[in-house]
Design an enzyme around this catalytic site. Sequence first.
Site, PDB file in Angstrom:
ATOM      1  CG  ASN A 247      -2.091   0.812   1.224  1.00 39.91           C
ATOM      2  OD1 ASN A 247      -2.761   0.934   2.236  1.00 39.91           O
ATOM      3  ND2 ASN A 247      -2.444   1.407   0.101  1.00 39.91           N
TER       4      ASN A 247
ATOM      5  CG  ASN B 126      -8.709   8.344  -0.289  1.00 47.18           C
ATOM      6  OD1 ASN B 126      -8.071   7.506   0.342  1.00 47.18           O
ATOM      7  ND2 ASN B 126      -9.919   8.746   0.071  1.00 47.18           N
TER       8      ASN B 126
ATOM      9  CB  CYS C 199      -4.367   5.589   5.799  1.00 49.30           C
ATOM     10  SG  CYS C 199      -3.557   4.433   4.683  1.00 49.30           S
ATOM     11  N   GLY C 200      -4.459   2.821   8.002  1.00 49.75           N
ATOM     12  CA  GLY C 200      -3.667   1.986   8.906  1.00 49.75           C
ATOM     13  C   GLY C 200      -2.264   1.703   8.400  1.00 49.75           C
ATOM     14  CG  ASN C 201      -1.156  -0.776   5.186  1.00 49.86           C
ATOM     15  OD1 ASN C 201      -0.668  -1.509   6.035  1.00 49.86           O
ATOM     16  ND2 ASN C 201      -1.985  -1.225   4.257  1.00 49.86           N
TER      17      ASN C 201
ATOM     18  NE  ARG D  14     -13.570   6.244   2.546  1.00 50.06           N
ATOM     19  CZ  ARG D  14     -14.040   7.046   3.481  1.00 50.06           C
ATOM     20  NH1 ARG D  14     -15.237   7.567   3.362  1.00 50.06           N
ATOM     21  NH2 ARG D  14     -13.333   7.325   4.553  1.00 50.06           N
TER      22      ARG D  14
ATOM     23  CB  CYS E 295      -6.839  -1.591   2.882  1.00 50.22           C
ATOM     24  SG  CYS E 295      -7.888  -0.422   3.796  1.00 50.22           S
ATOM     25  N   GLY E 296      -4.672  -1.171   5.644  1.00 50.89           N
ATOM     26  CA  GLY E 296      -4.487  -1.459   7.070  1.00 50.89           C
ATOM     27  C   GLY E 296      -5.776  -1.472   7.853  1.00 50.89           C
TER      28      GLY E 296
END
Length: 286
Positions: A15, A77, A86-88, A220, A228-229
């Site tokens: 990611n 995004n 955003c986890g990553n 999205r 996606c984290g």
Amino acid sequence: MAHSLPFTKGHGTGNDFVIVADPDGELALTDDQVAVLCDRRFGVGGDGILRVVRSRAIPEGADAAAAGAEWFMDYRNADGSAAEMCGNGIRVFARYLTEYGLAEIGTAPVGIGTRAGVKSLTRTPDGFEVDLGAWTVDESDLLVQARGLSVARPGLGIDVGNPHAVVALSGDEELTGLDLAYQPVLHPAPPHGANVEFVVPADPLVRAGVGAIRMRVFERGVGETLSCGTGVAAAALAVRHWAGAAAPDDWEVEVPGGTLRVRMRDGRVLLAGPATLVYTGELTLA
């Protein structure tokens, strides 16, 4: 007027992000500029942009600054739209802060501001772990249509600071047969959209007290990504919800870009995994 923009490219399990340093909040990127920077043919290429800005220098960072979080992750995004979390990305953000001497992140938690609140991070042997906080489950009727599935499937709404819809599939054949070049359609459509995760449990589901699943995701504002984290956390939470009271609190989630770890502790969900800085460069931004 054109000006020079230094940047760094980083990723967490594939990611990937364009990272720009703007400590004093002087850079105002338009949605179109973000989209061009993230374009894989005409720009640097990435699933999004991480702007490194001090919490006190951005309006959305007021609460984070008051809570003592010096830095704010302004995440956009690939289409330029702002996202809550955003986890990553936040692990890559933490890697950037530590590599450039902007923060020390060790075993003691360090807070980073996001649009979903302040998130605490600690260092792990292979990267960083982020406390995503509490989650909510929405069991309202939700159907998800995706190219490659003959009929719409039920989805489970999970919110971990941003919205997700998690869909269980029957096996690897269905997972690999999905065509995520096309955006899945949700009925009813969430007001702010949602990331959509498609999951397949491992067989057996639990090994040595750790659950295991595979996942693909459509984000999205981006499209299909290698990871996606927050989606990984949502997928583990959904499968744990479906599995019932005997389900474990520790999970390993395989995504196309690698494997991430998820823990549930005291009503909070934590995500851990690698974060890598790939290269630095400089470009002229129109």
